[in-house]
Design a protein around this motif. Structure first.
Motif, PDB file in Angstrom:
ATOM      1  N   GLU B  29       0.939  -1.045   0.103  1.00 19.23           N
ATOM      2  CA  GLU B  29      -0.091   0.063   0.070  1.00 19.23           C
ATOM      3  C   GLU B  29       0.789   1.089  -0.032  1.00 19.23           C
ATOM      4  OE1 GLU B  29      -3.930   0.079   2.560  1.00 19.23           O
ATOM      5  OE2 GLU B  29      -2.172  -1.260   3.650  1.00 19.23           O
ATOM      6  N   PHE B  30       1.979   1.343   0.734  1.00 19.68           N
ATOM      7  CA  PHE B  30       2.560   2.553   0.889  1.00 19.68           C
ATOM      8  C   PHE B  30       4.147   2.329   0.386  1.00 19.68           C
ATOM      9  CE2 PHE B  30      -0.680   2.277   4.164  1.00 19.68           C
ATOM     10  CZ  PHE B  30      -1.232   3.163   3.981  1.00 19.68           C
ATOM     11  N   ASP B  31       4.818   3.408  -0.341  1.00 20.03           N
ATOM     12  CA  ASP B  31       5.913   3.261  -1.016  1.00 20.03           C
ATOM     13  C   ASP B  31       7.080   3.573  -0.070  1.00 20.03           C
ATOM     14  OD1 ASP B  31       8.216   3.511  -2.481  1.00 20.03           O
ATOM     15  OD2 ASP B  31       7.073   4.283  -4.183  1.00 20.03           O
ATOM     16  N   PRO B  32       8.032   2.641   0.438  1.00 20.36           N
ATOM     17  CA  PRO B  32       8.961   3.194   1.366  1.00 20.36           C
ATOM     18  C   PRO B  32      10.241   4.116   0.821  1.00 20.36           C
ATOM     19  CG  PRO B  32       9.141   0.733   0.687  1.00 20.36           C
ATOM     20  CD  PRO B  32       7.994   1.154   0.116  1.00 20.36           C
ATOM     21  N   THR B  33      10.108   4.066  -0.583  1.00 20.76           N
ATOM     22  CA  THR B  33      11.041   4.910  -1.163  1.00 20.76           C
ATOM     23  C   THR B  33      10.460   6.445  -1.346  1.00 20.76           C
ATOM     24  OG1 THR B  33      10.147   4.784  -3.514  1.00 20.76           O
ATOM     25  CG2 THR B  33      11.612   3.250  -2.820  1.00 20.76           C
ATOM     26  N   ASN B  86      -6.504   9.622  23.635  1.00 27.31           N
ATOM     27  CA  ASN B  86      -6.634  11.177  24.066  1.00 27.31           C
ATOM     28  C   ASN B  86      -5.215  11.588  24.007  1.00 27.31           C
ATOM     29  OD1 ASN B  86      -5.259  10.030  26.169  1.00 27.31           O
ATOM     30  ND2 ASN B  86      -6.605  10.926  27.860  1.00 27.31           N
ATOM     31  N   ALA B  87      -4.175  11.000  23.212  1.00 22.94           N
ATOM     32  CA  ALA B  87      -2.922  11.519  23.243  1.00 22.94           C
ATOM     33  C   ALA B  87      -2.841  12.702  22.392  1.00 22.94           C
ATOM     34  CB  ALA B  87      -2.127  10.526  22.610  1.00 22.94           C
ATOM     35  N   LEU B  88      -3.572  12.847  21.543  1.00 17.42           N
ATOM     36  CA  LEU B  88      -3.746  14.010  20.499  1.00 17.42           C
ATOM     37  C   LEU B  88      -5.071  14.743  20.630  1.00 17.42           C
ATOM     38  CD1 LEU B  88      -2.072  12.392  17.323  1.00 17.42           C
ATOM     39  CD2 LEU B  88      -0.938  14.188  18.881  1.00 17.42           C
ATOM     40  N   LYS B  89      -5.125  16.016  20.591  1.00 18.95           N
ATOM     41  CA  LYS B  89      -6.084  16.814  20.842  1.00 18.95           C
ATOM     42  C   LYS B  89      -6.822  17.391  19.232  1.00 18.95           C
ATOM     43  CE  LYS B  89      -5.903  16.471  25.010  1.00 18.95           C
ATOM     44  NZ  LYS B  89      -6.618  15.457  25.951  1.00 18.95           N
ATOM     45  N   ILE B  90      -7.840  17.616  19.026  1.00 18.32           N
ATOM     46  CA  ILE B  90      -8.190  18.136  17.897  1.00 18.32           C
ATOM     47  C   ILE B  90      -7.911  19.518  17.570  1.00 18.32           C
ATOM     48  CG2 ILE B  90     -10.499  18.600  16.433  1.00 18.32           C
ATOM     49  CD1 ILE B  90      -9.952  15.828  16.917  1.00 18.32           C
ATOM     50  N   GLY B  91      -7.134  20.019  16.610  1.00 16.74           N
ATOM     51  CA  GLY B  91      -6.667  21.285  16.452  1.00 16.74           C
ATOM     52  C   GLY B  91      -5.349  21.384  16.689  1.00 16.74           C
ATOM     53  N   GLU B  92      -4.849  20.292  17.557  1.00 10.42           N
ATOM     54  CA  GLU B  92      -3.241  20.562  17.747  1.00 10.42           C
ATOM     55  C   GLU B  92      -2.585  20.286  16.673  1.00 10.42           C
ATOM     56  OE1 GLU B  92      -2.171  17.261  20.465  1.00 10.42           O
ATOM     57  OE2 GLU B  92      -0.202  18.141  20.658  1.00 10.42           O
ATOM     58  N   VAL B  93      -1.496  21.212  16.355  1.00  9.32           N
ATOM     59  CA  VAL B  93      -0.680  20.918  15.405  1.00  9.32           C
ATOM     60  C   VAL B  93       0.415  19.774  15.512  1.00  9.32           C
ATOM     61  CG1 VAL B  93       1.259  22.671  14.100  1.00  9.32           C
ATOM     62  CG2 VAL B  93      -0.744  23.575  14.621  1.00  9.32           C
ATOM     63  N   ILE B  94       0.801  19.156  14.431  1.00  9.25           N
ATOM     64  CA  ILE B  94       1.668  18.132  14.489  1.00  9.25           C
ATOM     65  C   ILE B  94       2.185  17.912  13.075  1.00  9.25           C
ATOM     66  CG2 ILE B  94       0.413  16.659  16.205  1.00  9.25           C
ATOM     67  CD1 ILE B  94      -0.742  14.912  13.864  1.00  9.25           C
ATOM     68  N   THR B  95       3.625  17.393  13.272  1.00  8.44           N
ATOM     69  CA  THR B  95       4.431  17.178  12.345  1.00  8.44           C
ATOM     70  C   THR B  95       4.545  15.721  12.106  1.00  8.44           C
ATOM     71  OG1 THR B  95       5.657  19.303  12.210  1.00  8.44           O
ATOM     72  CG2 THR B  95       6.504  17.528  11.077  1.00  8.44           C
ATOM     73  N   VAL B  96       4.314  15.029  10.993  1.00 14.90           N
ATOM     74  CA  VAL B  96       4.227  13.660  10.745  1.00 14.90           C
ATOM     75  C   VAL B  96       5.158  13.109   9.776  1.00 14.90           C
ATOM     76  CG1 VAL B  96       2.635  11.694  10.612  1.00 14.90           C
ATOM     77  CG2 VAL B  96       1.696  13.797  11.550  1.00 14.90           C
ATOM     78  N   THR B  97       5.939  12.022  10.016  1.00 13.27           N
ATOM     79  CA  THR B  97       6.564  11.525   8.968  1.00 13.27           C
ATOM     80  C   THR B  97       6.197  10.089   8.692  1.00 13.27           C
ATOM     81  OG1 THR B  97       8.503  12.822   9.633  1.00 13.27           O
ATOM     82  CG2 THR B  97       9.081  10.882   8.097  1.00 13.27           C
ATOM     83  N   GLY B  98       6.150   9.642   7.414  1.00  9.90           N
ATOM     84  CA  GLY B  98       5.528   8.423   7.020  1.00  9.90           C
ATOM     85  C   GLY B  98       6.023   8.104   5.536  1.00  9.90           C
ATOM     86  N   ASP B  99       5.735   6.871   5.301  1.00 10.07           N
ATOM     87  CA  ASP B  99       5.719   6.659   3.700  1.00 10.07           C
ATOM     88  C   ASP B  99       4.261   6.836   3.042  1.00 10.07           C
ATOM     89  OD1 ASP B  99       8.289   5.615   4.154  1.00 10.07           O
ATOM     90  OD2 ASP B  99       7.329   3.525   4.642  1.00 10.07           O
ATOM     91  N   GLN B 100       4.309   7.545   1.787  1.00  7.32           N
ATOM     92  CA  GLN B 100       3.031   7.711   1.040  1.00  7.32           C
ATOM     93  C   GLN B 100       2.437   6.631   0.477  1.00  7.32           C
ATOM     94  OE1 GLN B 100       3.446  11.461  -1.549  1.00  7.32           O
ATOM     95  NE2 GLN B 100       1.181  11.497  -1.569  1.00  7.32           N
TER      96      GLN B 100
END
Lengths: 252, 141
Positions: B29-33, B86-100
């Motif tokens: 499903e996701f491309d590690p490259t 509840n680790a993340l709140k709605i509206g909280e700004v986050i930076t996320v890294t992953g494979d697309q």
């Protein structure tokens, strides 16, 4: 028994060293190697004197079918060549064949009577939240069985080892994401031995005359974790496998 | 904090050939490259099995908002590692890294990055980082 303990200890040690020295293929093996070591101590026992298998068990190593590819018959190779990873029934929340319960935790309960247990139940957290029942009252397999995902299981004790004999599988499930197939002729014999407080071994004989040239044995080493519980796991709840992530098929 | 769309295409996957054999077919499903790093505001948390998902709204340079999602491990795996819904709140700004996603959709999976970090024997890998730099939601020990 002593020999098997030593062999198992060496196996666990080897896996641990391998996880740090190289990059093994099984990510669950790596993850396991990083967890704290399993608890030590004698085999917990039921009032009947038999080993207690009710502590939650997690796969530590084993269950790799690739090592038996050389035994595959042409039919198995053909079926496998026509499958691809996106078709794995496992990814669509369907049940897994024996012994593909990993990497999900499981535990085994026996019913309690004034006689030896007549039933054992294996409770699986995933891949689907399910169970298998093992008849231990001396009955045999029926002469005819309509195929099912888990088949028909009868069990008995050989010393401290729980032996589970299963036939009557359907041929829909895969052994792994590669598409390793089995047929409705599959016959499995699982031998569960609790080596000590923290380790459970499951040696599984795979006998499928339509897919493999001869029977072979897969050894699964599991860590038992007293105090852990099976958690609710409803695979259908959030399963969106492939939805939006897979590119459209190429035009023909 | 301004939400930015940052895409860092680092070809780490080619170097390490991440094996993804167990559990669900992440590799299919996701491309590690194609690892991506994206910053946005949490819009929805799906705390479910077999995979948790966090959706977050990302504002592009043209002001257009795109909703991304990151697929994490099973809810049970996260909870066994001490995280809850509840680790993340709605509206909280986050930076996320992953494979697309291989489809190119604004969807990613964090587990390939985590597995790679694990295989390298390094520290725990956190796919999500809060605006103040606090890492959150690691999946693998």
């Amino acid at each position: 028994m002593r020999k098997s303990i030593i062999v198992s200890a060496l196996a666990v040690l080897s896996v641990t060293l391998l996880a740090h020295a190289a990059w093994p293929q099984d990510n669950e093996t790596i993850s396991q190697a990083r967890r704290k070591p399993p608890p030590t101590g004698p085999v917990p026992r039921l009032p009947s004197g038999k080993p207690d298998f009710s502590d939650v068990a997690w796969l530590a190593s084993g269950g790799n079918f690739k090592q038996f590819d050389a035994l595959m018959l042409p039919l198995a190779r053909k079926i496998m060549s026509e499958r691809n990873v996106t078709q794995d029934p496992h990814n669509f929340c369907m049940p897994d064949v024996v012994p593909r319960q990993a990497p999900f935790p499981f535990r085994i309960f026996f019913n309690y009577t004034d006689k030896p247990a007549t039933h054992a139940v294996i409770v699986y957290e995933g891949n689907i939240h399910s169970f298998r029942q093992i008849f231990m009252d001396g009955r045999k397999h029926p002469d005819y069985l309509d195929p099912t995902w888990y088949g028909h299981s009868i069990g008995h004790w050989e010393m401290d080892t729980l032996v589970v004999d299963t036939v009557g599988f359907n041929d829909v499930s895969w052994y792994d994401g590669r598409g390793t197939p089995h047929s409705e002729k599959l016959h499995t014999i699982e031998r569960y031995t609790r080596l000590d407080k923290g380790r459970l071994q499951d040696k599984v004989t795979i006998d499928d005359p339509l897919m493999y040239a001869k029977p072979f044995e897969v050894t699964i080493n599991a860590t038992t974790t007293p105090g852990d519980e099976v958690m609710e796991y409803i695979c259908q709840d959030g399963n969106q496998y492939g939805v939006g992530t897979l590119p459209p098929p190429a035009p023909k | 904090m301004n939400s930015k769309l940052l895409i860092a295409a680092v070809v780490i996957g080619l170097l390490f050939g991440v094996p993804l054999s167990a559990h669900h077919s992440v590799a299919g499903e996701f491309d590690p490259t194609k690892p991506v790093t994206v910053t946005g505001a949490v819009s929805k948390v799906e705390w479910v099995n077999p995979h948790s998902r966090v959706h977050f709204d990302v504002k592009g340079a043209d002001g257009k908002v795109t909703t991304w999602s990151v697929e994490l491990a099973a809810r049970n795996v996260l909870e066994r590692n001490g995280w809850h819904g509840n680790a993340l709140k709605i509206g909280e700004v986050i930076t996320v890294t992953g494979d697309q996603a291989r489809s190119g959709a604004p969807m990613m999976n964090a587990r390939g990055r985590e597995l790679e970090a694990l295989q390298k024997g390094g520290a725990k890998y956190y796919p999500i980082v809060r605006a103040d730099g606090t890492p959150v939601l690691f999946e693998r020990e």
